[in-house]
Design a protein around this motif. Structure first.
Motif, mmCIF file in Angstrom:
data_model
loop_
_atom_site.group_PDB
_atom_site.id
_atom_site.type_symbol
_atom_site.label_atom_id
_atom_site.label_comp_id
_atom_site.label_asym_id
_atom_site.label_seq_id
_atom_site.Cartn_x
_atom_site.Cartn_y
_atom_site.Cartn_z
ATOM 1 N N THR A 166 1.659 2.942 10.565
ATOM 2 C CA THR A 166 2.722 3.465 11.416
ATOM 3 C C THR A 166 2.776 2.699 12.735
ATOM 4 O O THR A 166 3.860 2.356 13.216
ATOM 5 N N ASN A 220 2.802 10.814 6.077
ATOM 6 C CA ASN A 220 1.394 11.063 5.745
ATOM 7 C C ASN A 220 0.462 10.842 6.921
ATOM 8 O O ASN A 220 -0.587 11.477 7.004
ATOM 9 N N SER A 221 0.856 9.937 7.813
ATOM 10 C CA SER A 221 -0.045 9.642 8.929
ATOM 11 C C SER A 221 -0.143 10.828 9.884
ATOM 12 O O SER A 221 -1.093 10.929 10.646
ATOM 13 N N TYR A 262 0.839 -1.201 0.000
ATOM 14 C CA TYR A 262 0.000 0.000 0.000
ATOM 15 C C TYR A 262 0.877 1.256 0.000
ATOM 16 O O TYR A 262 0.552 2.248 -0.655
ATOM 17 N N ALA A 263 2.005 1.180 0.712
ATOM 18 C CA ALA A 263 2.915 2.324 0.766
ATOM 19 C C ALA A 263 3.428 2.686 -0.625
ATOM 20 O O ALA A 263 3.668 3.851 -0.934
ATOM 21 N N ALA A 284 1.528 5.189 -2.616
ATOM 22 C CA ALA A 284 1.794 6.602 -2.324
ATOM 23 C C ALA A 284 3.010 7.112 -3.097
ATOM 24 O O ALA A 284 3.151 8.304 -3.319
ATOM 25 N N GLY A 338 -2.291 13.729 1.205
ATOM 26 C CA GLY A 338 -0.923 13.332 1.521
ATOM 27 C C GLY A 338 0.200 13.841 0.636
ATOM 28 O O GLY A 338 1.339 13.766 1.027
ATOM 29 N N LEU A 378 4.694 6.850 4.238
ATOM 30 C CA LEU A 378 3.511 6.449 5.021
ATOM 31 C C LEU A 378 3.479 7.125 6.383
ATOM 32 O O LEU A 378 2.463 7.689 6.786
ATOM 33 N N PRO A 423 -6.654 7.704 4.865
ATOM 34 C CA PRO A 423 -5.513 8.108 5.694
ATOM 35 C C PRO A 423 -5.418 7.364 7.028
ATOM 36 O O PRO A 423 -4.333 7.269 7.596
ATOM 37 N N TRP A 450 -5.721 11.501 12.164
ATOM 38 C CA TRP A 450 -5.936 10.174 11.562
ATOM 39 C C TRP A 450 -5.867 9.083 12.622
ATOM 40 O O TRP A 450 -6.536 8.070 12.512
ATOM 41 N N ASN A 491 -2.785 4.878 6.994
ATOM 42 C CA ASN A 491 -1.429 5.358 7.253
ATOM 43 C C ASN A 491 -1.103 5.303 8.738
ATOM 44 O O ASN A 491 -0.014 4.892 9.144
#
Lengths: 291, 256
Positions: free
Chosen positions: B233, B26-27, A120-121, A124, B34, B23, B226, B44, B229
């Motif tokens: 993390t 963005n989180s 999924y990363a 991005a 993002g 990631l 999001p 988020w 994300n």
């Protein structure tokens, strides 16, 4: 535990081993082989009589094409992993212990991080508004964002990303086993760097190469979620086909036939692995009696 | 040549860590999409906390992971004992099965599990997930424990026997303490493996019991969310801690 004391420990251990492995490993594998030669049935998933139809269908043009496409994607992934991983493993294996331990640690973290999340990363990175497109457009290489996602490129990028550590770890351990005195001997006998690589390093690290390829190539074909998230309609992996046959179309014999083919491929690669291992041990001066 | 070496190593680590770095960044990003930094925010994480379905799947995943890791560790430790200490019929076949289990691509294992559960009538859901997770973790426990058994002095076992210890006493008074580091790292490996598995779980899961990878898979297929994300993390942090723990345990074992 008074109850336990009366039971023979040995018997318990052996029974558990044979029972669990028999019921949940051996039997299911045999059942998959059986399913692959049964007739598909809407209500009961698979019924008698026995037939080889599923295997015939594997070679029908549409499926043969998906099958080869999937093999091509996995093979490309394996080759890229090997080409980058081989020199990388060589450098890491020869570093000072502290650095080596640190790099290995850094290598293992992604290895143990959820691979779905890592796939999924990548979205991005490769998306229309992702980091790659921003860099490309920022550098003025392109005016419009490139379509990077949903392509063979994205699938291979993702597969290499997920599977790279699987290639590197066995390579590093085979470089660790490499005896430096053999290289010195080669040098003394007048072999140049290329000859030393070709005649000493490559053959002796062959088991690592084969092991790495084995645990990259086969799983690559099964990673349906990578193709689902990063690939387009045409960038299917064998895993997507198998998953659809089992969970959507419900043609279990056909899905099983594909997975039997995977098992056969695995057996073939294992055989090559044992051969290369035996070759290395023979070259290293061990005789067959020790194997 | 040296520059080439260093840049290869650096590039590979950039490749491995860049997506994860994006990631994590963005989180904490206020912006939904993002690609633009709009300031630091933990919203988020709050949204993740409020997403009941996702949190339920997370707690189901943890339940399965803890149970599977524990049972796989018990079973795997016993199997390693059996393979090390005893001769029994079909022993070669058993270790062969462990080998197959470790090397089979996940997709093949997924099918074999699905087929056996349907064949013996185990309903898909909690039990099918638990059994398959225990099974695919097994070889990793056996190998970790067996590796440490190999350094074990067999004379100690004989001494225990001569002094009148029963097999059970030998097991929990001698074997367990000696093998503890290996058992612990086997447990941690199994825990992470169970938490990470996507392929097998999506085959043997049922509608009544949803676990994280299956839930996340259906979420991210639809589009970018999001909260994922934030979840990623957290999972990243968990695996970082676990890997650090395993490394420490194995290192201490080597020093001892």
């Amino acid at each position: 535990m008074p109850g336990l004391r009366t039971v023979n420990f040995r018997r318990v251990v052996i029974l558990l081993t044979l029972g669990w492995l028999g019921i949940f490993v051996l039997l299911p594998h045999l059942l998959v082989v059986l399913t692959s030669i049964l007739t598909p049935d809407a209500d009961h998933l698979a019924v008698w009589p026995l037939t080889l139809d599923a295997y015939k269908r594997v070679f029908e043009p549409i499926y043969a094409e998906v099958f080869w496409h999937s093999i091509t994607l996995s093979l490309t992934t394996t080759i890229i992993c090997l080409l980058i991983g081989y020199p990388f493993a060589y450098y890491v294996a020869r570093l000072k212990p502290v650095w080596r331990a640190l790099l290995l640690f850094l290598m293992i973290i992604p290895f143990w991080t959820n691979s779905l999340i890592r796939t999924y990363a990548i979205k991005a990175l490769l998306g229309k508004k992702g980091l790659f497109n921003e860099i490309i457009m920022g550098l003025g290489l392109s005016d419009a964002p490139l379509q990077l996602l949903y392509s063979d490129f994205a699938v291979i990028f993702g597969l290499v990303y997920i599977l790279f550590p699987f290639m590197v770890l066995p390579l590093i351990s085979s470089f660790d086993k490499l005896d430096n005195s053999l290289l010195e001997a080669g040098h003394d006998l007048g072999a140049n760097a290329f000859m030393r690589f070709w005649h000493i390093v490559l053959p002796l690290t062959m088991p690592g190469v084969v092991a790495g390829c084995l645990i990259v190539f086969l799983p690559a074909m099964g990673m349906f979620y990578v193709a689902d998230l990063l690939g387009g309609a045409k960038s299917l992996l064998l895993g997507n086909v198998i998953k659809n046959q089992f969970l959507v179309v419900r043609d279990w014999p056909f899905g099983s036939a594909f997975s039997v083919i995977l098992i056969v491929l695995m057996a073939l690669m294992l055989w090559i692995y044992f051969l290369s291992n035996r070759y290395v041990q023979r070259q290293g001066g061990l005789d067959d009696e020790n194997l | 040549m040296k520059i080439f070496k260093i840049s290869l190593v650096v590039l590979i680590f950039v490749y491995l860590y860049l997506p994860m770095a994006v990631l994590v960044t963005n989180s904490f990003n206020k912006s939904k999409y993002g690609h633009e930094w709009k300031g630091f925010s933990t919203k988020w994480y709050e949204k993740l906390w409020d997403n009941d379905a996702l949190m339920q799947a997370f707690s189901n995943s943890l339940t399965i992971a803890v149970l599977a890791a524990t049972l796989a560790t018990v079973l795997g430790t016993l199997i390693a004992q059996g393979l090390y200490r005893y001769r029994f019929p079909l022993k070669k076949l058993s270790s062969g099965m462990l080998f197959v289990l470790m090397l089979s691509p996940d997709i093949v294992l997924a099918i074999t599990f699905l087929v056996i559960f349907i064949a013996i009538g185990i309903q898909l859901g909690f039990w099918s997930l638990l059994i398959s997770h225990i099974t695919f973790c097994l070889p990793f426990v056996v190998i970790t424990v067996y590796a440490q058994l190999k350094d074990f002095d067999r004379n100690i076992l004989e001494a225990a026997q001569d002094l009148g210890a029963t097999e059970w006493q030998t097991f929990y008074k001698i074997m367990l303490p000696t093998l503890f580091p290996a058992i612990l790292s086997g447990w941690l490996l199994s825990f992470t493996l169970s938490l990470d598995d996507v392929i097998i779980s999506s085959f043997v899961t049922g509608p009544g019991f949803e676990i994280l990878p299956v839930r996340v898979f259906s979420m991210v297929k639809v589009g970018v969310s999001p909260e994922v994300n934030a979840l990623a993390t957290i999972l990243l942090a968990i695996s970082l801690i676990l890997v650090a723990l395993i490394t420490l345990i194995l290192k201490r074992k080597r020093l001892a």
